[in-house]
Design a protein around this motif. Sequence first.
Motif, mmCIF file in Angstrom:
data_model
loop_
_atom_site.group_PDB
_atom_site.id
_atom_site.type_symbol
_atom_site.label_atom_id
_atom_site.label_comp_id
_atom_site.label_asym_id
_atom_site.label_seq_id
_atom_site.Cartn_x
_atom_site.Cartn_y
_atom_site.Cartn_z
ATOM 1 N N UNK A 157 45.930 17.839 10.795
ATOM 2 C CA UNK A 157 45.630 16.587 11.346
ATOM 3 C C UNK A 157 45.255 15.613 10.342
ATOM 4 N N UNK A 158 44.663 16.024 9.463
ATOM 5 C CA UNK A 158 44.124 14.846 8.404
ATOM 6 C C UNK A 158 44.833 15.354 6.913
ATOM 7 N N UNK A 159 45.418 14.599 5.950
ATOM 8 C CA UNK A 159 45.527 15.030 4.806
ATOM 9 C C UNK A 159 44.579 14.177 3.873
ATOM 10 N N UNK A 160 44.123 14.856 3.072
ATOM 11 C CA UNK A 160 42.976 14.370 2.201
ATOM 12 C C UNK A 160 43.857 14.065 0.796
ATOM 13 N N UNK A 161 43.587 12.809 0.257
ATOM 14 C CA UNK A 161 44.453 12.407 -0.878
ATOM 15 C C UNK A 161 43.537 12.008 -1.905
ATOM 16 N N UNK A 162 44.076 12.067 -3.341
ATOM 17 C CA UNK A 162 43.003 11.770 -4.259
ATOM 18 C C UNK A 162 43.090 10.124 -4.291
ATOM 19 N N UNK A 163 41.714 9.502 -4.743
ATOM 20 C CA UNK A 163 41.706 8.254 -4.937
ATOM 21 C C UNK A 163 41.380 7.676 -6.220
ATOM 22 N N UNK A 164 42.073 7.045 -7.075
ATOM 23 C CA UNK A 164 41.791 7.052 -8.471
ATOM 24 C C UNK A 164 40.469 6.183 -8.617
ATOM 25 N N UNK A 165 39.679 6.301 -9.611
ATOM 26 C CA UNK A 165 38.488 5.801 -9.854
ATOM 27 C C UNK A 165 38.557 4.268 -9.820
ATOM 28 N N UNK A 166 39.679 3.726 -10.181
ATOM 29 C CA UNK A 166 40.129 2.340 -10.162
ATOM 30 C C UNK A 166 39.521 1.819 -8.577
ATOM 31 N N UNK A 167 39.731 2.493 -7.565
ATOM 32 C CA UNK A 167 39.754 1.953 -6.401
ATOM 33 C C UNK A 167 38.578 2.747 -5.520
ATOM 34 N N UNK A 168 37.750 3.200 -6.311
ATOM 35 C CA UNK A 168 36.372 3.901 -5.640
ATOM 36 C C UNK A 168 35.282 2.685 -5.573
ATOM 37 N N UNK A 169 35.364 1.911 -4.414
ATOM 38 C CA UNK A 169 34.521 0.963 -4.392
ATOM 39 C C UNK A 169 33.073 1.373 -4.314
ATOM 40 N N UNK A 170 32.916 2.220 -3.572
ATOM 41 C CA UNK A 170 31.564 3.016 -3.933
ATOM 42 C C UNK A 170 30.748 2.905 -4.984
ATOM 43 N N UNK A 171 31.447 2.951 -6.129
ATOM 44 C CA UNK A 171 31.077 3.035 -7.553
ATOM 45 C C UNK A 171 30.261 1.897 -7.818
ATOM 46 N N UNK A 172 30.557 0.734 -7.166
ATOM 47 C CA UNK A 172 29.462 -0.499 -7.415
ATOM 48 C C UNK A 172 28.267 -0.088 -7.011
ATOM 49 N N UNK A 173 27.770 0.709 -6.144
ATOM 50 C CA UNK A 173 26.525 1.211 -5.968
ATOM 51 C C UNK A 173 25.834 2.263 -6.683
ATOM 52 N N UNK A 174 26.586 3.036 -7.417
ATOM 53 C CA UNK A 174 26.181 4.258 -8.051
ATOM 54 C C UNK A 174 26.399 4.278 -9.484
ATOM 55 N N UNK A 175 27.223 3.339 -10.171
ATOM 56 C CA UNK A 175 27.378 3.434 -11.410
ATOM 57 C C UNK A 175 27.347 2.093 -12.046
ATOM 58 N N UNK A 176 27.389 1.983 -13.518
ATOM 59 C CA UNK A 176 27.459 0.662 -14.308
ATOM 60 C C UNK A 176 28.963 0.828 -14.520
ATOM 61 N N UNK A 177 29.621 -0.229 -14.190
ATOM 62 C CA UNK A 177 30.903 -0.771 -14.519
ATOM 63 C C UNK A 177 31.351 -1.870 -15.266
ATOM 64 N N UNK A 178 32.518 -1.719 -15.925
ATOM 65 C CA UNK A 178 32.979 -2.887 -16.737
ATOM 66 C C UNK A 178 32.975 -4.277 -15.665
ATOM 67 N N UNK A 179 32.655 -5.388 -16.366
ATOM 68 C CA UNK A 179 32.616 -6.588 -15.656
ATOM 69 C C UNK A 179 33.493 -6.887 -14.820
#
Length: 59
Positions: free
Chosen positions: A14-36
């Motif tokens: 009923x659901x397919x789980x797909x890999x999301x590249x880190x480039x598209x992991x918007x939640x990272x803005x809250x959890x990691x230091x990111x390049x500007x």
Amino acid sequence: MDIHFVREKVARRQVRVLHVPSRYQIADIFTKGLPQVLFEDFRDSLHICKPPVSTAGVC
């Protein structure tokens, strides 16, 4: 989401789980230091505006 709920949905196809590249992991803005550039892209996608003036050094 509960992992058991997701696992059950995947097993029933009923659901397919797909890999999301880190480039598209918007939640990272809250959890990691990111390049500007990546930080600004994520910030813009969340519709968060830059402050009109710098607040650096203000007490």
